[in-house]
Design a protein around this motif. Structure first.
Motif, PDB file in Angstrom:
ATOM      1  N   ARG A  28      37.586  38.688  39.937  1.00  0.00           N
ATOM      2  CA  ARG A  28      37.711  39.767  41.155  1.00  0.00           C
ATOM      3  C   ARG A  28      36.233  39.935  41.901  1.00  0.00           C
ATOM      4  NH1 ARG A  28      41.548  44.480  38.942  1.00  0.00           N
ATOM      5  NH2 ARG A  28      43.333  43.511  38.568  1.00  0.00           N
ATOM      6  N   VAL A  29      35.232  39.918  41.441  1.00  0.00           N
ATOM      7  CA  VAL A  29      34.106  40.079  42.015  1.00  0.00           C
ATOM      8  C   VAL A  29      33.420  38.723  42.305  1.00  0.00           C
ATOM      9  CG1 VAL A  29      33.583  42.162  40.848  1.00  0.00           C
ATOM     10  CG2 VAL A  29      32.771  40.239  39.776  1.00  0.00           C
ATOM     11  N   GLY A  30      33.856  37.496  42.529  1.00  0.00           N
ATOM     12  CA  GLY A  30      33.402  36.475  42.710  1.00  0.00           C
ATOM     13  C   GLY A  30      32.396  35.874  41.952  1.00  0.00           C
ATOM     14  N   LEU A  31      32.158  36.078  40.574  1.00  0.00           N
ATOM     15  CA  LEU A  31      31.177  35.286  39.766  1.00  0.00           C
ATOM     16  C   LEU A  31      31.984  34.415  38.682  1.00  0.00           C
ATOM     17  CD1 LEU A  31      28.991  38.550  38.895  1.00  0.00           C
ATOM     18  CD2 LEU A  31      28.489  36.638  40.431  1.00  0.00           C
ATOM     19  N   SER A  32      31.209  33.793  38.008  1.00  0.00           N
ATOM     20  CA  SER A  32      31.530  32.909  36.970  1.00  0.00           C
ATOM     21  C   SER A  32      31.228  34.011  35.454  1.00  0.00           C
ATOM     22  CB  SER A  32      30.888  31.789  36.556  1.00  0.00           C
ATOM     23  OG  SER A  32      29.526  31.844  36.419  1.00  0.00           O
ATOM     24  N   ALA A  33      32.178  33.453  34.542  1.00  0.00           N
ATOM     25  CA  ALA A  33      32.112  34.372  33.436  1.00  0.00           C
ATOM     26  C   ALA A  33      30.724  34.967  32.972  1.00  0.00           C
ATOM     27  CB  ALA A  33      33.232  33.734  32.292  1.00  0.00           C
ATOM     28  N   THR A  34      29.969  33.928  32.836  1.00  0.00           N
ATOM     29  CA  THR A  34      28.567  34.395  31.925  1.00  0.00           C
ATOM     30  C   THR A  34      27.876  35.198  32.856  1.00  0.00           C
ATOM     31  OG1 THR A  34      28.643  32.350  30.437  1.00  0.00           O
ATOM     32  CG2 THR A  34      26.495  33.509  30.946  1.00  0.00           C
ATOM     33  N   PRO A  35      27.474  34.892  34.152  1.00  0.00           N
ATOM     34  CA  PRO A  35      26.822  36.024  34.820  1.00  0.00           C
ATOM     35  C   PRO A  35      27.590  37.475  35.130  1.00  0.00           C
ATOM     36  CG  PRO A  35      26.804  33.795  36.175  1.00  0.00           C
ATOM     37  CD  PRO A  35      27.883  33.634  34.665  1.00  0.00           C
ATOM     38  N   CYS A  36      28.565  37.324  35.150  1.00  0.00           N
ATOM     39  CA  CYS A  36      29.478  38.820  35.196  1.00  0.00           C
ATOM     40  C   CYS A  36      29.145  39.251  33.873  1.00  0.00           C
ATOM     41  CB  CYS A  36      30.848  38.365  35.421  1.00  0.00           C
ATOM     42  SG  CYS A  36      31.980  39.967  35.698  1.00  0.00           S
ATOM     43  N   TRP A  37      29.372  38.911  32.932  1.00  0.00           N
ATOM     44  CA  TRP A  37      28.971  39.273  31.429  1.00  0.00           C
ATOM     45  C   TRP A  37      27.910  40.058  31.134  1.00  0.00           C
ATOM     46  CZ3 TRP A  37      31.277  40.921  26.941  1.00  0.00           C
ATOM     47  CH2 TRP A  37      30.795  41.124  25.893  1.00  0.00           C
ATOM     48  N   ASN A  38      26.769  38.821  31.820  1.00  0.00           N
ATOM     49  CA  ASN A  38      25.132  39.551  31.800  1.00  0.00           C
ATOM     50  C   ASN A  38      24.972  40.799  32.576  1.00  0.00           C
ATOM     51  OD1 ASN A  38      24.572  37.412  30.092  1.00  0.00           O
ATOM     52  ND2 ASN A  38      24.015  36.081  31.614  1.00  0.00           N
ATOM     53  N   ARG A  39      25.651  40.602  33.604  1.00  0.00           N
ATOM     54  CA  ARG A  39      25.472  41.904  34.612  1.00  0.00           C
ATOM     55  C   ARG A  39      26.126  43.213  34.189  1.00  0.00           C
ATOM     56  NH1 ARG A  39      24.413  41.687  40.378  1.00  0.00           N
ATOM     57  NH2 ARG A  39      23.787  39.466  40.951  1.00  0.00           N
ATOM     58  N   VAL A  40      27.213  43.112  33.431  1.00  0.00           N
ATOM     59  CA  VAL A  40      28.075  44.355  32.727  1.00  0.00           C
ATOM     60  C   VAL A  40      27.261  44.663  31.620  1.00  0.00           C
ATOM     61  CG1 VAL A  40      29.916  45.071  31.537  1.00  0.00           C
ATOM     62  CG2 VAL A  40      30.165  43.587  33.530  1.00  0.00           C
TER      63      VAL A  40
END
Length: 152
Positions: A28-40
């Motif tokens: 939904r936010v236009g990232l791959s899973a790992t960078p999204c996880w790191n940001r969260v």
């Protein structure tokens, strides 16, 4: 922590649905899973995300009425404020409570079952709290907006 537009998109998505999987959130936010996880994780560690919760329907739980109560204390010393605040936080009917400025000391939002439930809350609980002096109440007729947090 300075939030960029991607962080804000993540926060908006999680605000709307805290149960999103990381894969769905990333999509939904236009990232791959790992960078999204790191940001969260970074948002959680920075305290921007305080936690996750289920929203309960108070009507379905038998508490269809919301009452806003202004409370005045008899004294304003530190001990009275602390004791009242702690006792107030322990009451299950209290949904939100604020120490406020102005004529009254606290603004409290409670969930009750009608006027009988409200009277019972007042007489058996609120009036018995340490330092209580006076209150003024407003029954909510309808909720026009309900948010669990601010919009990022």
């Amino acid at each position: 922590m300075k939030l960029d537009s991607t962080d804000q998109r993540i926060l908006r998505e999680l605000r709307n649905d805290g149960r999103l999987s990381n894969a769905k959130l990333a999509e939904r936010v236009g990232l791959s899973a790992t960078p999204c996880w790191n940001r969260v994780r970074a948002l959680e560690e920075a305290g921007v995300i305080e936690g996750y919760a289920a929203l309960l329907n108070q009507k379905a739980l038998g508490l269809p009425d919301t009452v806003i109560i202004e409370v005045k204390l008899a004294k304003h010393d530190e001990r009275t404020l602390e004791r009242f605040g702690e006792a107030l936080a322990d009451l299950p009917e209290v949904v939100e409570a604020f120490l406020v400025s102005g004529e009254y000391d606290y603004l409290i939002k409670v969930a009750v079952a009608g006027t009988e439930g409200y009277e019972s809350f007042l007489r058996r609980k609120l009036y018995r709290l340490p330092g209580f002096q006076d209150s003024r109440s407003i029954f909510a007729l309808r909720c026009l907006k309900r948010s669990v947090s601010v919009e990022p």
